[in-house]
Design a protein around this motif. Structure first.
Motif, PDB file in Angstrom:
ATOM      1  N   PHE A 126       9.066   0.569   3.269  1.00  0.00           N
ATOM      2  CA  PHE A 126       9.827   1.655   2.693  1.00  0.00           C
ATOM      3  C   PHE A 126       9.177   2.711   2.505  1.00  0.00           C
ATOM      4  CE2 PHE A 126       8.641  -1.720  -0.259  1.00  0.00           C
ATOM      5  CZ  PHE A 126       8.324  -0.891  -1.361  1.00  0.00           C
ATOM      6  N   ALA A 127       8.358   3.184   3.557  1.00  0.00           N
ATOM      7  CA  ALA A 127       7.457   4.508   3.213  1.00  0.00           C
ATOM      8  C   ALA A 127       8.455   5.655   3.143  1.00  0.00           C
ATOM      9  CB  ALA A 127       6.407   4.475   4.266  1.00  0.00           C
ATOM     10  N   ASN A 128       9.274   5.928   4.210  1.00  0.00           N
ATOM     11  CA  ASN A 128      10.278   6.929   4.198  1.00  0.00           C
ATOM     12  C   ASN A 128      11.799   6.585   4.341  1.00  0.00           C
ATOM     13  OD1 ASN A 128      10.828   6.494   6.852  1.00  0.00           O
ATOM     14  ND2 ASN A 128       9.009   7.384   7.515  1.00  0.00           N
ATOM     15  N   ALA A 129      12.683   7.380   4.096  1.00  0.00           N
ATOM     16  CA  ALA A 129      13.790   7.137   3.993  1.00  0.00           C
ATOM     17  C   ALA A 129      14.545   6.171   4.838  1.00  0.00           C
ATOM     18  CB  ALA A 129      14.752   8.545   3.770  1.00  0.00           C
TER      19      ALA A 129
ATOM     20  N   GLN B 278       8.904   0.327  -7.556  1.00  0.00           N
ATOM     21  CA  GLN B 278       7.636   0.136  -6.866  1.00  0.00           C
ATOM     22  C   GLN B 278       6.806   1.224  -6.824  1.00  0.00           C
ATOM     23  OE1 GLN B 278       6.289   0.922  -3.860  1.00  0.00           O
ATOM     24  NE2 GLN B 278       4.350   0.020  -4.458  1.00  0.00           N
ATOM     25  N   LYS B 279       7.464   2.502  -6.662  1.00  0.00           N
ATOM     26  CA  LYS B 279       6.748   3.707  -6.581  1.00  0.00           C
ATOM     27  C   LYS B 279       6.208   4.041  -7.874  1.00  0.00           C
ATOM     28  CE  LYS B 279       8.276   5.569  -2.260  1.00  0.00           C
ATOM     29  NZ  LYS B 279       9.392   4.723  -1.763  1.00  0.00           N
ATOM     30  N   GLN B 280       6.988   3.872  -8.945  1.00  0.00           N
ATOM     31  CA  GLN B 280       6.758   3.909 -10.217  1.00  0.00           C
ATOM     32  C   GLN B 280       5.455   3.210 -10.749  1.00  0.00           C
ATOM     33  OE1 GLN B 280      10.206   3.343 -12.633  1.00  0.00           O
ATOM     34  NE2 GLN B 280      11.152   5.211 -11.955  1.00  0.00           N
ATOM     35  N   LEU B 281       5.697   1.894 -10.565  1.00  0.00           N
ATOM     36  CA  LEU B 281       4.486   0.985 -10.862  1.00  0.00           C
ATOM     37  C   LEU B 281       3.318   1.440  -9.932  1.00  0.00           C
ATOM     38  CD1 LEU B 281       6.464  -2.396 -10.961  1.00  0.00           C
ATOM     39  CD2 LEU B 281       5.579  -1.026 -12.797  1.00  0.00           C
ATOM     40  N   GLU B 282       3.405   1.582  -9.042  1.00  0.00           N
ATOM     41  CA  GLU B 282       2.221   2.203  -8.156  1.00  0.00           C
ATOM     42  C   GLU B 282       1.296   3.227  -8.869  1.00  0.00           C
ATOM     43  OE1 GLU B 282       3.080   2.693  -4.116  1.00  0.00           O
ATOM     44  OE2 GLU B 282       1.079   3.120  -3.489  1.00  0.00           O
ATOM     45  N   ALA B 283       2.329   4.087  -9.321  1.00  0.00           N
ATOM     46  CA  ALA B 283       1.688   5.461 -10.106  1.00  0.00           C
ATOM     47  C   ALA B 283       0.893   4.782 -11.226  1.00  0.00           C
ATOM     48  CB  ALA B 283       2.603   6.310 -10.535  1.00  0.00           C
ATOM     49  N   ALA B 284       1.639   3.886 -11.846  1.00  0.00           N
ATOM     50  CA  ALA B 284       0.899   3.347 -13.055  1.00  0.00           C
ATOM     51  C   ALA B 284      -0.111   2.327 -12.902  1.00  0.00           C
ATOM     52  CB  ALA B 284       2.139   2.500 -13.932  1.00  0.00           C
ATOM     53  N   ALA B 285      -0.021   1.951 -11.509  1.00  0.00           N
ATOM     54  CA  ALA B 285      -1.154   0.833 -11.014  1.00  0.00           C
ATOM     55  C   ALA B 285      -1.010  -0.272 -11.490  1.00  0.00           C
ATOM     56  CB  ALA B 285      -2.667   1.710 -11.152  1.00  0.00           C
ATOM     57  N   SER B 286      -0.127  -0.895 -12.235  1.00  0.00           N
ATOM     58  CA  SER B 286      -0.096  -2.076 -12.496  1.00  0.00           C
ATOM     59  C   SER B 286       1.175  -2.439 -13.263  1.00  0.00           C
ATOM     60  CB  SER B 286      -0.934  -2.600 -14.001  1.00  0.00           C
ATOM     61  OG  SER B 286      -0.539  -1.976 -14.933  1.00  0.00           O
ATOM     62  N   GLY B 287       1.503  -3.723 -13.434  1.00  0.00           N
ATOM     63  CA  GLY B 287       2.981  -4.073 -14.207  1.00  0.00           C
ATOM     64  C   GLY B 287       3.945  -4.825 -13.171  1.00  0.00           C
ATOM     65  N   GLN B 288       4.992  -5.272 -13.743  1.00  0.00           N
ATOM     66  CA  GLN B 288       6.119  -5.953 -12.845  1.00  0.00           C
ATOM     67  C   GLN B 288       7.216  -5.317 -13.404  1.00  0.00           C
ATOM     68  OE1 GLN B 288       6.253  -9.639 -11.719  1.00  0.00           O
ATOM     69  NE2 GLN B 288       4.222  -9.092 -10.576  1.00  0.00           N
ATOM     70  N   GLY B 289       8.256  -5.096 -12.187  1.00  0.00           N
ATOM     71  CA  GLY B 289       9.400  -4.625 -12.537  1.00  0.00           C
ATOM     72  C   GLY B 289      10.547  -5.683 -13.040  1.00  0.00           C
ATOM     73  N   GLU B 290      11.803  -5.282 -13.459  1.00  0.00           N
ATOM     74  CA  GLU B 290      12.697  -6.386 -13.669  1.00  0.00           C
ATOM     75  C   GLU B 290      13.117  -7.133 -12.629  1.00  0.00           C
ATOM     76  OE1 GLU B 290      16.167  -4.362 -14.319  1.00  0.00           O
ATOM     77  OE2 GLU B 290      17.406  -6.363 -14.709  1.00  0.00           O
ATOM     78  N   LEU B 291      13.418  -8.442 -12.958  1.00  0.00           N
ATOM     79  CA  LEU B 291      13.746  -9.385 -11.998  1.00  0.00           C
ATOM     80  C   LEU B 291      15.423  -9.321 -11.757  1.00  0.00           C
ATOM     81  CD1 LEU B 291      13.240 -12.030  -9.957  1.00  0.00           C
ATOM     82  CD2 LEU B 291      13.443 -13.545 -12.099  1.00  0.00           C
TER      83      LEU B 291
ATOM     84  N   LEU C 281      16.676   0.222  -5.993  1.00  0.00           N
ATOM     85  CA  LEU C 281      16.309   0.387  -7.424  1.00  0.00           C
ATOM     86  C   LEU C 281      14.698  -0.298  -7.306  1.00  0.00           C
ATOM     87  CD1 LEU C 281      16.470   1.149 -10.067  1.00  0.00           C
ATOM     88  CD2 LEU C 281      17.676  -1.147 -10.620  1.00  0.00           C
ATOM     89  N   GLY C 282      14.729  -1.595  -6.620  1.00  0.00           N
ATOM     90  CA  GLY C 282      13.347  -2.064  -6.497  1.00  0.00           C
ATOM     91  C   GLY C 282      12.282  -1.080  -5.783  1.00  0.00           C
ATOM     92  N   PHE C 283      12.807  -0.423  -4.821  1.00  0.00           N
ATOM     93  CA  PHE C 283      11.835   0.502  -4.070  1.00  0.00           C
ATOM     94  C   PHE C 283      11.123   1.538  -5.049  1.00  0.00           C
ATOM     95  CE2 PHE C 283      12.276  -2.117  -0.593  1.00  0.00           C
ATOM     96  CZ  PHE C 283      13.175  -1.854   0.257  1.00  0.00           C
ATOM     97  N   GLN C 284      12.435   2.025  -5.815  1.00  0.00           N
ATOM     98  CA  GLN C 284      12.008   3.075  -6.731  1.00  0.00           C
ATOM     99  C   GLN C 284      10.983   2.668  -7.784  1.00  0.00           C
ATOM    100  OE1 GLN C 284      15.485   4.499  -8.507  1.00  0.00           O
ATOM    101  NE2 GLN C 284      16.215   5.671  -6.464  1.00  0.00           N
TER     102      GLN C 284
END
Lengths: 300, 197
Positions: free
Chosen positions: A238-241, A131-144, A126-129
């Protein structure tokens, strides 16, 4: 054996054995971090129908982080909707339907032996996913995400736009453990200066003081025995599976790995001291004259 | 108090051990002495400390502030306490474990005392003594040698044993510390290389 094996040895060997010679069984066993397993043949007349159940302390948190999806993906139809009483997850294994002898069978049995690893992978995936979403959005912090996988020890996972931070809080029950732990963790921090390990995640550790990311949480254990280790995973981990899977497998076992090696060093110290003490004993015995040698006591 | 200083580093070890050896050999002139306090008893006078006249002057031989040997002689026994060098936390833990290990086997070691001496015997009152606060700390391990031991064992061999012990203990602790650091390095490297992309 320096690195711990991620798969459960008992599941692996029992299934490999029973696959060629099915028979009735009822085994209860445990794994690291207080995880309980049970492998049974519920109907004694049908020895090829096996049931594997697992109980994990932090199951509720894992459900929140999507463990059911992961297990469905890995085990498909084998996953039972209602787990056995007293356990959190149950798999049905039909020995007649498993792949024939050879690599395929080994892979299948291996994936069953990795049940614990797959379950604990939930927050990391879930964290990796995130991160990819946040990377697209270019900012922000996921849930702890917090995982209380042991009595007083917690794993925290938090995704940011350019990294995923994993924090282990660990308790050293003895002072010796604490001092040894400090030496080991200092080496983890320093190991990055080696050219071969340049690409490894960054490691930081603190004793007693929680790192910035979790300082705001309630209920943190505050005592000299508590240590916090932070791993900073960059997107390349975690670039690829394949890489992501191996990272998750590896990082889950960190706490057990550390404590295992601390205990090994203590055992080694003990055997050295025992040897040295017997050497001293020999030197002292040289001092004894002939008459005194007669009533020598046995040395344990 | 004998201070063996003026030289730096490991050069001081030889004169330090030589001083301990010669002091010990001189102090090990023990003879049987029945207790003056209790009839028909025979106790090591340095442990009892009751009769001041049979206690001889204690002597401290120090290599530096952190390494000392205290020798407390008396007429029928002598007590030798060693303070081992412990530079940091790891060495302190290792030294503590090692001395505890030995002291639990004190019966086998005959001359070893089960508890280290914390404060030595103060010599006779009436003389104003300046207690050096640095010296007031305790010791790590103590030996008690009585006239029975010197009767049944060879004196120079006992001294050999003590001197060898002092050499070996320092060596052992630094070896254990080195092996711990080496192991930590290997452990960290194996773990982190597994992350290698």
């Amino acid at each position: 054996m320096i690195l711990l094996e991620p798969h459960n040895h008992i599941i692996q060997t029992t299934l490999a054995e029973k696959a060629s010679q099915p028979s009735a069984l009822d085994v209860q066993f445990v794994d690291f971090d207080g995880v309980r397993f049970r492998l049974t043949t519920p109907d004694r007349k049908v020895p090829t129908a096996l049931v594997l159940s697992m109980s994990i302390r932090c199951w509720d948190e894992l459900v929140r982080y999507g463990v059911n999806d992961i297990l469905k993906r890995e085990y498909g139809a084998a996953l039972r909707a209602e787990p056995e009483f007293g356990y959190n997850v149950t798999l049905d294994i039909n020995l007649e339907q498993i792949p024939p002898e050879g690599d395929e069978r080994d892979t299948y049995i291996k994936s069953l032996a990795l049940l614990k690893r797959n379950a604990l992978a939930a927050p990391f995936e879930l964290g990796f996913q995130t991160q990819k979403q946040l990377e697209a959005a270019a900012s922000g912090q996921g849930e702890l995400m917090a995982l209380h996988y042991r009595d007083e020890e917690v794993i925290y996972v938090q995704a940011s736009s350019d990294r995923v931070t994993v924090i282990f809080s660990t308790v050293f029950r003895e002072e010796t453990d604490r001092v040894f732990g400090k030496v080991f963790l200092q080496e983890f921090v320093d190991a990055r200066r080696l050219p071969t390990i340049q690409s490894a995640p960054q490691v930081l550790y603190t004793t007693r003081e929680p790192p910035l990311e979790i300082r705001h949480l309630q209920g943190l254990n505050d005592s000299e025995d508590v240590g916090y280790v932070t791993f900073v995973l960059f997107p390349r981990h975690f670039a690829n599976a394949d890489v992501a899977n191996s990272t998750i497998t590896h990082i889950q076992l960190f706490r057990d790995y550390l404590h295992y090696h601390i205990k090994c060093s203590k055992a080694y110290m003990h055997s050295r001291m025992r040897y040295r003490v017997s050497e001293f004993q020999k030197v002292l015995n040289r001092a004894k004259t002939e008459a005194a040698v007669v009533d020598r006591k046995t040395v344990s | 108090m004998v201070r063996v200083s003026g030289l730096h580093g490991s050069n001081v070890l030889r004169p330090y051990l030589a001083a301990v050896r010669s002091t010990l050999t001189a102090a090990l002139t023990l003879e049987d002495f029945s207790s003056q306090v209790v009839e028909r008893h025979n106790k090591p006078e340095v442990e009892v400390g009751a009769s001041k006249e049979v206690l001889l002057n204690p002597l401290i031989i120090s290599r530096n502030e952190n390494e000392r040997v205290l020798i407390e002689p008396s007429i029928n026994s002598i007590r030798l306490s060693i303070k081992i060098k412990q530079a940091d936390e790891i060495e302190r833990i290792l030294c503590h474990k090692f001395t505890r290990f030995m002291m639990q086997r004190a019966e086998n070691f005959v001359v070893l005392r089960r508890k280290p001496v914390k404060v030595g015997i103060q010599p006779s009152l009436g003389v104003l003594r300046f207690i050096d606060p640095r010296v007031a700390q305790g010791y790590d391990i103590s030996f008690l040698i009585t006239n029975n031991h010197t009767d049944t064992m060879l004196k120079h061999k006992i001294v050999d044993f003590i001197i060898q012990f002092m050499e070996e203990v320092d060596k052992e602790i630094s070896e254990m510390k080195l092996s711990l650091n080496a192991r930590a390095r290997v452990v960290a490297e194996s773990y982190l290389t597994a992350f290698n992309v």
